[in-house]
Design a protein around this motif. Structure first.
Motif, PDB file in Angstrom:
ATOM      1  N   THR A 119      22.731   8.150 108.880  1.00 40.29           N
ATOM      2  CA  THR A 119      21.763   7.268 108.209  1.00 40.29           C
ATOM      3  C   THR A 119      22.177   7.032 106.766  1.00 40.29           C
ATOM      4  N   ASN A 120      22.563   8.088 106.078  1.00 36.12           N
ATOM      5  CA  ASN A 120      23.017   7.947 104.688  1.00 36.12           C
ATOM      6  C   ASN A 120      24.290   7.106 104.602  1.00 36.12           C
ATOM      7  N   LEU A 121      25.182   7.292 105.557  1.00 40.91           N
ATOM      8  CA  LEU A 121      26.415   6.511 105.573  1.00 40.91           C
ATOM      9  C   LEU A 121      26.113   5.031 105.814  1.00 40.91           C
ATOM     10  N   LEU A 122      25.205   4.743 106.733  1.00 39.02           N
ATOM     11  CA  LEU A 122      24.835   3.357 107.003  1.00 39.02           C
ATOM     12  C   LEU A 122      24.237   2.701 105.754  1.00 39.02           C
ATOM     13  N   ILE A 123      23.371   3.415 105.067  1.00 43.58           N
ATOM     14  CA  ILE A 123      22.784   2.903 103.832  1.00 43.58           C
ATOM     15  C   ILE A 123      23.871   2.655 102.785  1.00 43.58           C
ATOM     16  N   SER A 124      24.804   3.587 102.667  1.00 39.16           N
ATOM     17  CA  SER A 124      25.904   3.428 101.705  1.00 39.16           C
ATOM     18  C   SER A 124      26.763   2.220 102.039  1.00 39.16           C
ATOM     19  N   LEU A 125      27.068   2.031 103.314  1.00 37.18           N
ATOM     20  CA  LEU A 125      27.870   0.880 103.722  1.00 37.18           C
ATOM     21  C   LEU A 125      27.145  -0.434 103.431  1.00 37.18           C
ATOM     22  N   LYS A 126      25.830  -0.449 103.624  1.00 37.12           N
ATOM     23  CA  LYS A 126      25.055  -1.655 103.305  1.00 37.12           C
ATOM     24  C   LYS A 126      25.146  -1.982 101.820  1.00 37.12           C
ATOM     25  N   HIS A 127      25.050  -0.974 100.996  1.00 33.06           N
ATOM     26  CA  HIS A 127      25.151  -1.191  99.544  1.00 33.06           C
ATOM     27  C   HIS A 127      26.563  -1.637  99.150  1.00 33.06           C
ATOM     28  N   MET A 128      27.562  -1.002  99.756  1.00 36.39           N
ATOM     29  CA  MET A 128      28.940  -1.389  99.458  1.00 36.39           C
ATOM     30  C   MET A 128      29.186  -2.842  99.863  1.00 36.39           C
ATOM     31  N   LYS A 129      28.664  -3.214 101.010  1.00 34.76           N
ATOM     32  CA  LYS A 129      28.846  -4.581 101.493  1.00 34.76           C
ATOM     33  C   LYS A 129      28.218  -5.581 100.527  1.00 34.76           C
ATOM     34  N   LEU A 130      27.063  -5.264 100.027  1.00 35.45           N
ATOM     35  CA  LEU A 130      26.387  -6.120  99.056  1.00 35.45           C
ATOM     36  C   LEU A 130      27.236  -6.279  97.796  1.00 35.45           C
ATOM     37  N   LEU A 131      27.768  -5.174  97.292  1.00 32.70           N
ATOM     38  CA  LEU A 131      28.587  -5.221  96.079  1.00 32.70           C
ATOM     39  C   LEU A 131      29.882  -5.998  96.294  1.00 32.70           C
ATOM     40  N   TYR A 132      30.541  -5.755  97.426  1.00 33.74           N
ATOM     41  CA  TYR A 132      31.775  -6.487  97.712  1.00 33.74           C
ATOM     42  C   TYR A 132      31.496  -7.981  97.884  1.00 33.74           C
TER      43      TYR A 132
END
Length: 89
Positions: free
Chosen positions: A9-22
């Motif tokens: 769950t934490n990894l999925l949230i992190s990937l969502k944030h990374m995707k937004l930034l990229y």
């Protein structure tokens, strides 16, 4: 101690944030090669996010619930109205 579900769950949230930034980074990049490089990373993150999402669904950690047809219809109408207003501007 963290359980596998907590970690994913934490990894999925992190990937969502990374995707937004990229995504923001690619939109604001003026160098064509840098855009290509960052966009490639964006696509890789998108793939990782999708794979993790599928894994979580398989393990029943991310359960999708069917929505009522009336709520879907209302959301569609709201979106269509917004799109129409944007096109009218």
């Amino acid at each position: 101690k963290y359980k596998d579900k907590d970690i994913t769950t934490n990894l999925l949230i992190s990937l969502k944030h990374m995707k937004l930034l990229y995504n923001t980074f690619t939109q604001e990049t003026s160098n064509k090669q840098l855009f290509k490089d960052i966009n490639k990373l964006y696509e890789e993150i998108s793939d990782m996010q999708q794979q993790l999402f599928e894994l979580m669904k398989q393990k029943k950690w991310y359960v999708m619930q069917a929505e009522e047809k009336t709520k879907i219809s209302k959301a569609y109408t709201k979106f269509a109205n917004c799109l129409e207003q944007m096109n009218a501007s």
